[in-house]
Write a protein that holds these residues in place. Sequence first.
Motif, mmCIF file in Angstrom:
data_model
loop_
_atom_site.group_PDB
_atom_site.id
_atom_site.type_symbol
_atom_site.label_atom_id
_atom_site.label_comp_id
_atom_site.label_asym_id
_atom_site.label_seq_id
_atom_site.Cartn_x
_atom_site.Cartn_y
_atom_site.Cartn_z
ATOM 1 N N SER A 173 1.025 -1.181 0.120
ATOM 2 C CA SER A 173 -0.091 -0.051 0.147
ATOM 3 C C SER A 173 0.775 1.359 0.087
ATOM 4 O O SER A 173 0.630 2.118 -0.849
ATOM 5 C CB SER A 173 -0.923 -0.140 1.105
ATOM 6 O OG SER A 173 -1.771 -0.993 1.189
ATOM 7 N N ALA A 174 1.844 1.178 0.760
ATOM 8 C CA ALA A 174 2.901 2.270 0.945
ATOM 9 C C ALA A 174 3.448 2.382 -0.461
ATOM 10 O O ALA A 174 3.790 3.625 -0.891
ATOM 11 C CB ALA A 174 3.825 2.015 2.094
ATOM 12 N N ALA A 175 3.722 1.560 -0.950
ATOM 13 C CA ALA A 175 4.708 1.636 -2.413
ATOM 14 C C ALA A 175 3.642 2.175 -3.455
ATOM 15 O O ALA A 175 4.092 2.805 -4.555
ATOM 16 C CB ALA A 175 5.229 0.090 -2.949
ATOM 17 N N MET A 176 2.332 1.759 -3.384
ATOM 18 C CA MET A 176 1.440 2.239 -4.299
ATOM 19 C C MET A 176 1.465 3.786 -4.237
ATOM 20 O O MET A 176 1.274 4.599 -5.286
ATOM 21 C CB MET A 176 0.034 1.659 -4.302
ATOM 22 C CG MET A 176 -0.836 2.134 -5.283
ATOM 23 S SD MET A 176 -2.480 1.249 -5.411
ATOM 24 C CE MET A 176 -3.239 1.494 -3.671
ATOM 25 N N PRO A 187 11.654 0.044 -2.939
ATOM 26 C CA PRO A 187 12.532 0.726 -2.011
ATOM 27 C C PRO A 187 12.002 0.947 -0.577
ATOM 28 O O PRO A 187 11.403 1.922 -0.245
ATOM 29 C CB PRO A 187 12.382 2.369 -2.797
ATOM 30 C CG PRO A 187 11.210 2.367 -3.372
ATOM 31 C CD PRO A 187 10.800 0.835 -3.764
ATOM 32 N N ILE A 188 12.228 0.001 0.299
ATOM 33 C CA ILE A 188 11.667 -0.186 1.538
ATOM 34 C C ILE A 188 12.053 1.092 2.488
ATOM 35 O O ILE A 188 11.020 1.496 3.038
ATOM 36 C CB ILE A 188 11.919 -1.619 2.270
ATOM 37 C CG1 ILE A 188 11.530 -2.625 1.377
ATOM 38 C CG2 ILE A 188 11.358 -1.416 3.490
ATOM 39 C CD1 ILE A 188 10.315 -2.986 0.974
ATOM 40 N N ALA A 189 13.204 1.305 2.390
ATOM 41 C CA ALA A 189 13.642 2.363 3.148
ATOM 42 C C ALA A 189 13.000 3.665 3.214
ATOM 43 O O ALA A 189 12.994 4.864 3.722
ATOM 44 C CB ALA A 189 15.129 2.732 3.022
ATOM 45 N N GLN A 190 12.315 3.937 1.818
ATOM 46 C CA GLN A 190 11.715 5.147 1.552
ATOM 47 C C GLN A 190 10.264 5.115 1.525
ATOM 48 O O GLN A 190 9.368 6.379 1.505
ATOM 49 C CB GLN A 190 12.065 5.521 0.062
ATOM 50 C CG GLN A 190 13.395 5.720 -0.423
ATOM 51 C CD GLN A 190 13.607 5.704 -1.820
ATOM 52 O OE1 GLN A 190 12.802 6.375 -2.539
ATOM 53 N NE2 GLN A 190 14.906 5.232 -2.328
ATOM 54 N N LEU A 191 9.828 4.097 2.150
ATOM 55 C CA LEU A 191 8.391 3.994 2.556
ATOM 56 C C LEU A 191 7.562 4.308 3.713
ATOM 57 O O LEU A 191 6.553 4.491 3.976
ATOM 58 C CB LEU A 191 7.884 2.624 1.736
ATOM 59 C CG LEU A 191 8.454 2.231 0.477
ATOM 60 C CD1 LEU A 191 7.660 0.725 0.200
ATOM 61 C CD2 LEU A 191 7.638 3.173 -0.370
#
Length: 216
Positions: free
Chosen positions: A34-37, A71-75
Motif C-alpha cells: 500500500s505504501a509502495a502504491m 525501496p523499503i527504506a523510502q516507504l
Amino acid sequence: MYVDTSGDLPAPDDRRARLRAADVDRELVHEILSAAMAHGSLTPAEYEERAGKAVVAKTFADLDALTDDLPIAQLGVAIPAPSLAPGPRVTGAVGADAVRHRLAIMSESDLTGTAVVADELTATAIMGGVKLDLREVEFASPVLTIRAVAIMGGVEILAPEDVTVEIGGLGIMGGFGGRSQRSTRPGAPVIRVTGLALMGGVELKIPKRKAIDDHD
C-alpha cells in the motif's frame, strides 16, 4: 524479511525463506504494498496483483518475492529485523494432516520435526512412552491444549523457550510436573498441559536453544 537493496537491511537466509509465514507477516506485506502504491513505486494494477498473491502466500520466500524490488527504506514502513532462529509461530495451517493424537501401549511414540499440531493434542502412554518435541512444530492455533495420560508409562513434552506454558494435571502414585512461564514475545503460542499420571509420569521441559543455532 523484505530486502532493501540500499543495504540498510540484512539479506534473507535460506533457512528463513523456507519457514511458514503467519497472518502478521502477510499483513505487513499489505502495508508495504500500500505504501509502495502511494509512493508511486507500484501502479494500482501491480498493487492489486501482488496483494492477491500475498493473501495466499505460504512461506517467507513467497512474501519476499513480492517486496524485494521495492525501496523499503523510502516507504516509511517499520520492518522487523530478520532472525536466524525465529520463535515459534501460529500459522493457522490446520488441516486433515494436523497432529491430534499420540498413543503408546507397551511401546514408544514420538512427535518431532516441523509437523503441524492442531489446537488439541492427546498423548496417551500405557506401559510405554510418548515424547512430544514441539520446538520446531507449526502451531495451527494460538492455544495448544495437550491432554496427557500416563498409566505406568511416561509422557515427555519439550516446549520452545519463548512460549507461554500453563501446567495442570493430577499425579496419583506418579508425577505430573513442569515449569509454567509467561512469554513476552507478541503472538507467541500458549501451551496448556492437563491430564493424569497414574503410577507414571508426565513432565514438560523447556530446553535451552542449542549453541549450534548460532552457527547454522
